[in-house]
Design a protein around this motif. Structure first.
Motif, PDB file in Angstrom:
ATOM      1  N   GLU A 106       0.826  -1.206   0.000  1.00 52.18           N
ATOM      2  CA  GLU A 106       0.000   0.000   0.000  1.00 52.18           C
ATOM      3  C   GLU A 106       0.859   1.256   0.000  1.00 52.18           C
ATOM      4  N   GLU A 158      -7.920   4.837  -5.003  1.00 54.60           N
ATOM      5  CA  GLU A 158      -8.024   3.870  -3.913  1.00 54.60           C
ATOM      6  C   GLU A 158      -7.988   4.568  -2.557  1.00 54.60           C
ATOM      7  N   ARG A 162     -10.947   4.464   0.208  1.00 53.99           N
ATOM      8  CA  ARG A 162     -10.720   3.974   1.577  1.00 53.99           C
ATOM      9  C   ARG A 162     -11.186   5.003   2.605  1.00 53.99           C
ATOM     10  N   ASP A 185     -11.961  -5.844   7.416  1.00 50.83           N
ATOM     11  CA  ASP A 185     -11.113  -5.103   6.483  1.00 50.83           C
ATOM     12  C   ASP A 185      -9.677  -5.624   6.540  1.00 50.83           C
ATOM     13  N   GLN A 188      -9.548  -9.106   4.935  1.00 47.67           N
ATOM     14  CA  GLN A 188      -9.583  -9.062   3.474  1.00 47.67           C
ATOM     15  C   GLN A 188      -8.247  -8.594   2.904  1.00 47.67           C
ATOM     16  N   ARG A 189      -7.679  -7.574   3.489  1.00 45.21           N
ATOM     17  CA  ARG A 189      -6.409  -7.049   3.003  1.00 45.21           C
ATOM     18  C   ARG A 189      -5.283  -8.064   3.189  1.00 45.21           C
ATOM     19  N   ASN A 190      -5.322  -8.823   4.283  1.00 44.05           N
ATOM     20  CA  ASN A 190      -4.335  -9.888   4.470  1.00 44.05           C
ATOM     21  C   ASN A 190      -4.459 -10.937   3.367  1.00 44.05           C
ATOM     22  N   ARG A 193      -2.762 -10.275   0.204  1.00 41.73           N
ATOM     23  CA  ARG A 193      -1.312 -10.377   0.294  1.00 41.73           C
ATOM     24  C   ARG A 193      -0.835 -11.813   0.469  1.00 41.73           C
TER      25      ARG A 193
END
Length: 264
Positions: A106, A158, A162, A185, A188-190, A193
């Motif tokens: 990010e 993005e 956010r 959140d 989902q972001r994990n 990755r």
């Protein structure tokens, strides 16, 4: 004594300047595990070497150390390579208002584009590394590459999305809904990755989570206990395990229903 203080101040300034100007490392963006998140898709083969040449890779930021402060001159964007950082503003009483959590892949530094100076503080939550991308060079490369130009616009979009999503979360009436949305959140972001979506370590303290979610430290603790008693999560210090993701989504759905009603 005055001379000593002056010299000491100059030394501190020099130390900070040296820290902010890391030695050059060769970027190997095509080999980075986070390339699918931060590299422009469809980047022309002729432009790729130029892109890697401008990136300063592997700058270390130790836990608790700043990447930049409000008022620092804006020169670069940053991409988190490993670890995590928080962004925040400091109010008149000296208290932090957390504005964001940044994970690998990010971007950081967009707050400085408009005025030429950074508006936020960015501090590492753990030992982290970032890649530095000089903004003027990025813009110049964008004139040669449609893919680069589109990626810059996408990163800005993005960030806006956010921030809008965070405003919706802050509008949820129940603290449990805000906390559930935050945990989902991060989950989902994990997943994006390649990390576990059900088990992860929260680097933000509960006080920092409260600041981010607009609730008190005590409310964060009560909400965490409530979600645990509902059988939705297990908590061990900062370690979180989501045991019922559908149930957590149901708790979070208050935010979605509010969003649907307001149309925002």
């Amino acid at each position: 004594m005055l001379a000593n203080r002056t010299n000491s101040g100059a030394t501190m300034h020099l130390q900070r300047r040296v820290k902010m100007d890391p030695p050059r490392a060769v970027a190997r963006c095509t080999e980075c595990a986070m390339r699918h998140l931060c590299m422009p898709h469809g980047l022309e083969s002729a432009v790729l070497p130029k892109f890697e040449a401008l990136v300063v890779a592997g700058r270390k930021v130790r836990a608790g150390e700043p990447l930049y402060f409000p008022g620092d001159r804006f020169q670069s964007l940053y991409a988190v390579r490993s670890g995590s950082l928080k962004t925040f503003v400091t109010n008149r009483e000296g208290r932090e208002q957390i504005t964001g959590l940044r994970l690998p892949g990010e971007a950081l530094g967009l707050d400085g584009i408009a005025s030429g100076v950074h508006a936020l503080s960015a501090v590492a939550l753990e030992d982290s590394t970032v890649c530095t991308l000089p903004y003027s060079a990025l813009k110049e490369l964008g004139r040669e590459s449609t893919a680069m130009q589109e990626r810059l616009h996408q990163v800005m979009g993005e960030q806006m999305n956010r921030e809008s999503a965070q405003m919706i979360v802050l509008g949820a009436p129940a603290a449990e809904s805000r906390l559930a949305s935050f945990l989902l959140d991060v989950s989902q972001r994990n997943g994006l990755r390649g990390y576990s979506q059900s088990e992860f370590r929260l680097r933000l303290t509960r006080e920092e989570m409260g600041s981010y979610l607009g609730i008190t430290l005590e409310t964060v603790s009560r909400s965490m206990t409530r979600l645990r008693k509902l059988g939705l999560i297990e908590v061990n210090a900062k370690e979180i395990r989501i045991t019922d993701i559908d149930g957590l989504r149901e708790v979070s759905a208050v935010v979605s229903r509010k969003h649907d009603r307001t149309g925002h």
